[in-house]
Design a protein around this motif. Structure first.
Motif, PDB file in Angstrom:
ATOM      1  N   GLY A  87       7.208   0.973 -13.654  1.00 11.31           N
ATOM      2  CA  GLY A  87       8.587   1.458 -13.656  1.00 11.31           C
ATOM      3  C   GLY A  87       8.949   2.164 -14.947  1.00 11.31           C
ATOM      4  N   VAL A  88       8.527   1.617 -16.073  1.00 10.28           N
ATOM      5  CA  VAL A  88       8.800   2.238 -17.375  1.00 10.28           C
ATOM      6  C   VAL A  88       8.062   3.562 -17.507  1.00 10.28           C
ATOM      7  N   TYR A  89       6.771   3.575 -17.142  1.00  8.53           N
ATOM      8  CA  TYR A  89       5.966   4.801 -17.300  1.00  8.53           C
ATOM      9  C   TYR A  89       6.550   5.967 -16.512  1.00  8.53           C
ATOM     10  N   TYR A  90       6.869   5.733 -15.235  1.00  6.00           N
ATOM     11  CA  TYR A  90       7.382   6.830 -14.409  1.00  6.00           C
ATOM     12  C   TYR A  90       8.762   7.300 -14.888  1.00  6.00           C
ATOM     13  N   SER A  91       9.586   6.381 -15.345  1.00  2.18           N
ATOM     14  CA  SER A  91      10.915   6.777 -15.838  1.00  2.18           C
ATOM     15  C   SER A  91      10.799   7.691 -17.050  1.00  2.18           C
ATOM     16  N   LEU A  92       9.968   7.318 -17.996  1.00  2.00           N
ATOM     17  CA  LEU A  92       9.807   8.128 -19.199  1.00  2.00           C
ATOM     18  C   LEU A  92       9.193   9.496 -18.876  1.00  2.00           C
ATOM     19  N   ARG A  93       8.261   9.522 -17.940  1.00  2.00           N
ATOM     20  CA  ARG A  93       7.642  10.805 -17.570  1.00  2.00           C
ATOM     21  C   ARG A  93       8.665  11.748 -16.950  1.00  2.00           C
ATOM     22  N   GLY A  94       9.515  11.224 -16.079  1.00  2.73           N
ATOM     23  CA  GLY A  94      10.523  12.066 -15.447  1.00  2.73           C
ATOM     24  C   GLY A  94      11.484  12.678 -16.446  1.00  2.73           C
ATOM     25  N   ILE A  95      11.906  11.892 -17.429  1.00  6.24           N
ATOM     26  CA  ILE A  95      12.814  12.410 -18.458  1.00  6.24           C
ATOM     27  C   ILE A  95      12.164  13.546 -19.235  1.00  6.24           C
ATOM     28  N   PHE A 121       0.825  -1.207   0.000  1.00  9.14           N
ATOM     29  CA  PHE A 121       0.000   0.000   0.000  1.00  9.14           C
ATOM     30  C   PHE A 121       0.861   1.259   0.000  1.00  9.14           C
ATOM     31  N   TRP A 122       1.874   1.308   0.845  1.00 10.13           N
ATOM     32  CA  TRP A 122       2.680   2.517   0.945  1.00 10.13           C
ATOM     33  C   TRP A 122       3.480   2.765  -0.328  1.00 10.13           C
ATOM     34  N   LEU A 123       3.932   1.698  -0.959  1.00  3.26           N
ATOM     35  CA  LEU A 123       4.659   1.871  -2.220  1.00  3.26           C
ATOM     36  C   LEU A 123       3.736   2.346  -3.334  1.00  3.26           C
ATOM     37  N   LEU A 124       2.547   1.732  -3.431  1.00  4.31           N
ATOM     38  CA  LEU A 124       1.604   2.149  -4.471  1.00  4.31           C
ATOM     39  C   LEU A 124       1.104   3.570  -4.223  1.00  4.31           C
ATOM     40  N   ALA A 125       0.759   3.870  -2.970  1.00  8.38           N
ATOM     41  CA  ALA A 125       0.253   5.200  -2.652  1.00  8.38           C
ATOM     42  C   ALA A 125       1.322   6.265  -2.859  1.00  8.38           C
ATOM     43  N   GLY A 126       2.555   5.960  -2.481  1.00  7.93           N
ATOM     44  CA  GLY A 126       3.632   6.934  -2.671  1.00  7.93           C
ATOM     45  C   GLY A 126       3.903   7.210  -4.134  1.00  7.93           C
ATOM     46  N   ALA A 127       3.973   6.143  -4.934  1.00  7.46           N
ATOM     47  CA  ALA A 127       4.211   6.333  -6.367  1.00  7.46           C
ATOM     48  C   ALA A 127       3.045   7.056  -7.023  1.00  7.46           C
ATOM     49  N   GLY A 163       1.195  12.957 -23.412  1.00  9.17           N
ATOM     50  CA  GLY A 163      -0.178  12.491 -23.504  1.00  9.17           C
ATOM     51  C   GLY A 163      -0.281  10.983 -23.435  1.00  9.17           C
ATOM     52  N   LEU A 164       0.604  10.278 -24.135  1.00 11.27           N
ATOM     53  CA  LEU A 164       0.587   8.817 -24.114  1.00 11.27           C
ATOM     54  C   LEU A 164       0.860   8.271 -22.719  1.00 11.27           C
ATOM     55  N   ASP A 165       1.576   9.041 -21.907  1.00  8.17           N
ATOM     56  CA  ASP A 165       1.973   8.574 -20.573  1.00  8.17           C
ATOM     57  C   ASP A 165       1.125   9.191 -19.452  1.00  8.17           C
ATOM     58  N   TRP A 166       0.186  10.062 -19.783  1.00 11.58           N
ATOM     59  CA  TRP A 166      -0.508  10.913 -18.790  1.00 11.58           C
ATOM     60  C   TRP A 166      -1.035  10.119 -17.597  1.00 11.58           C
ATOM     61  N   VAL A 167      -1.976   9.233 -17.791  1.00 10.98           N
ATOM     62  CA  VAL A 167      -2.444   8.356 -16.712  1.00 10.98           C
ATOM     63  C   VAL A 167      -2.390   6.902 -17.143  1.00 10.98           C
ATOM     64  N   ALA A 168      -1.386   6.568 -17.942  1.00  9.47           N
ATOM     65  CA  ALA A 168      -1.157   5.166 -18.272  1.00  9.47           C
ATOM     66  C   ALA A 168      -0.845   4.356 -17.024  1.00  9.47           C
ATOM     67  N   THR A 169      -0.511   5.046 -15.924  1.00  9.03           N
ATOM     68  CA  THR A 169      -0.200   4.369 -14.668  1.00  9.03           C
ATOM     69  C   THR A 169      -1.425   3.757 -14.002  1.00  9.03           C
ATOM     70  N   VAL A 170      -2.623   4.198 -14.349  1.00  5.18           N
ATOM     71  CA  VAL A 170      -3.819   3.756 -13.616  1.00  5.18           C
ATOM     72  C   VAL A 170      -4.130   2.274 -13.832  1.00  5.18           C
ATOM     73  N   PRO A 171      -4.206   1.746 -15.072  1.00  6.51           N
ATOM     74  CA  PRO A 171      -4.542   0.322 -15.221  1.00  6.51           C
ATOM     75  C   PRO A 171      -3.614  -0.622 -14.458  1.00  6.51           C
ATOM     76  N   PRO A 172      -2.275  -0.458 -14.537  1.00  9.03           N
ATOM     77  CA  PRO A 172      -1.438  -1.372 -13.740  1.00  9.03           C
ATOM     78  C   PRO A 172      -1.568  -1.162 -12.236  1.00  9.03           C
ATOM     79  N   ALA A 186       9.450   5.383  -9.977  1.00  9.93           N
ATOM     80  CA  ALA A 186       9.816   4.198 -10.763  1.00  9.93           C
ATOM     81  C   ALA A 186      10.455   3.135  -9.869  1.00  9.93           C
ATOM     82  N   LEU A 187      11.362   3.560  -8.989  1.00  9.28           N
ATOM     83  CA  LEU A 187      12.016   2.606  -8.091  1.00  9.28           C
ATOM     84  C   LEU A 187      11.019   2.003  -7.110  1.00  9.28           C
ATOM     85  N   MET A 188      10.110   2.810  -6.574  1.00  2.82           N
ATOM     86  CA  MET A 188       9.094   2.311  -5.645  1.00  2.82           C
ATOM     87  C   MET A 188       8.204   1.266  -6.317  1.00  2.82           C
TER      88      MET A 188
END
Length: 428
Positions: free
Chosen positions: A312-320, A244-250, A345-354, A414-416
């Motif tokens: 991990g991939v999504y957050y890394s690309l967003r940061g760059i 929970f803490w890892l998902l919530a933090g990320a 745009g392709l990465d905006w909320v791509a994090t939600v499904p996973p 990404a690391l979390m």
């Protein structure tokens, strides 16, 4: 005599199978509702300049109202999911739409900053939270046994893209008629959506069918009592886990780098570099268009690949991409900026499904409520940066420091994500 509305017993399949499973119609109705709700949260970023000019309020003061809106948008979601289990979807959403109508329409006559905080922060924030991603998670969990990643991606795209696609429309209204025209428009949209909800059903058993992809009908459960207590109990259970803490933090960092930063501060930041407000808002709309493809594709990938790796991939690309943004802002829209907009745009909320998929894996019985709490962290993070970004701009005269810090946070997210444990937990 048995009434015809009684669902068939568990284990029996429906004798009549429609060519298109009603789950897809329910998902479509939910998509329209979520897109409409997105209009309610789209406006504050466009109001920063007009309210500053008319009332003399600082960007930090205006950002405080937006912070409260974003925070309540997230904090309301887990309670809304539990209330939907208790009272049904339509009553909860109807009350939420009433709050939004009163909040947006009431600001037309405001003259003090606390009235903005009450209208846009409390009423619009709390009301829109009832139709946030936890609403989509509830629909996905109840109506779909298969294709859950795809459906969660579709509904997520509706919310995020709706926010951004409405921006140029509202920007034109504000430019032509003033900011009050946007408030009235949002109130009218909120009054229309209830007609769509008349077609919505709570469970597949209500129409005598199994969830999409399942072979057996699941009876409609009895209304869950103690919705608020259950919501808090689920939070307490989830907080005892590392996952929970890892998902919530990320996901908090996800909110920081989307709703809190780009949606709230991109338009004023672009305006600082000489770009017209309508042009900047149109770029956000383009993000929304590509977000549809990106999020649905992310849902498709989530059904097939490890969601931990995807995050991990999504957050890394967003940061760059965020680290390069300060070099791209200019009076005119150039090709590199277009590349950024498409990529982001392709990465905006791509994090939600996973993220939702991991909630279903770890907390299979309480996934919508746990995801609601994870979403709350997303919105609290977004709200914090909506305020901090305004303060940094007031103090330094630039948003550059905020962009660089957000890029570094994405690396941490990404690391979390890569170390989230996936062992299932019991029900609270």
């Amino acid at each position: 005599m048995t009434q015809t509305t009684t669902p068939p017993p568990v284990g029996r399949t429906s004798a009549r199978r429609p060519r298109i499973h009603p789950a897809w119609w329910v998902a479509g109705i939910a998509f329209v509702t979520i897109v409409g709700a997105a209009a309610f949260t789209a406006a504050p970023g466009l109001l920063v300049g007009p309210l500053h000019e008319e009332f003399g309020w600082s960007r930090g003061t205006i950002g405080a109202g937006i912070t409260l809106q974003l925070a309540l948008y997230g904090l309301t979601a887990p309670f809304a999911a539990a209330l939907m289990d208790r009272f049904g979807i339509r009553p909860v959403v109807a009350v939420a739409l009433t709050m939004i109508t009163l909040g947006s329409l009431g600001t037309v006559w405001m003259s003090e900053s606390w009235q903005f905080v009450l209208g846009w922060g409390v009423l619009v924030g709390g009301g829109s939270g009832c139709m946030a991603l936890a609403f989509g998670a509830t629909i996905t969990t109840r109506w779909f046994d298969k294709r859950q990643g795809l459906v969660s991606g579709l509904l997520t795209a509706g919310g995020a893209s709706g926010q951004l696609i409405f921006l140029p429309v509202l920007a034109v209204l504000i430019g032509e008629f003033g900011w009050r025209a946007a408030s009235v428009t949002i109130a009218l949209v909120a009054a229309v959506i209830p007609f769509v909800l008349l077609l919505l059903r709570d469970y597949p058993a209500d129409v005598g069918l199994a969830p999409y992809g399942a072979s057996q009908i699941v009876p409609r459960p009895a209304p869950a009592t103690g919705a608020a207590l259950r919501t808090v109990r689920v939070l307490g259970m989830a907080m005892r886990t590392k996952a929970f803490w890892l998902l919530a933090g990320a996901f908090a960092i996800c909110g920081i780098t989307t709703n809190g930063l780009i949606r709230t501060h991109f338009v004023p930041a672009a305006h600082d570099h000489g770009m017209a407000t309508v042009a900047a808002a149109s770029l956000l709309a383009v993000i929304g268009i590509f977000d549809v493809a990106g999020t649905i594709f992310s849902g498709w990938l989530t059904d097939r690949f490890n969601p931990v790796v995807l995050l991990g991939v999504y957050y890394s690309l967003r940061g760059i991409s965020l680290i390069f943004l300060p070099m791209l802002l200019a009076p005119e829209v150039h090709i590199p900026m277009v590349f950024f907009i498409v990529f982001y745009g392709l990465d905006w909320v791509a994090t939600v499904p996973p993220t939702l998929a991991l909630c279903r894996e770890v907390w299979p019985e309480d996934a919508p409520i746990v995801f609601g709490w994870v979403l709350a962290s997303h919105q609290v993070g977004a709200g914090l940066v909506a305020w901090v970004g305004g303060v940094v701009r007031d103090v330094t005269g630039s948003y550059d420091l905020v962009w660089y810090a957000a890029g570094a946070l994405c690396a941490a997210a990404a690391l979390m994500s890569l170390v989230v444990p996936r062992e299932p937990m019991g029900q609270a």
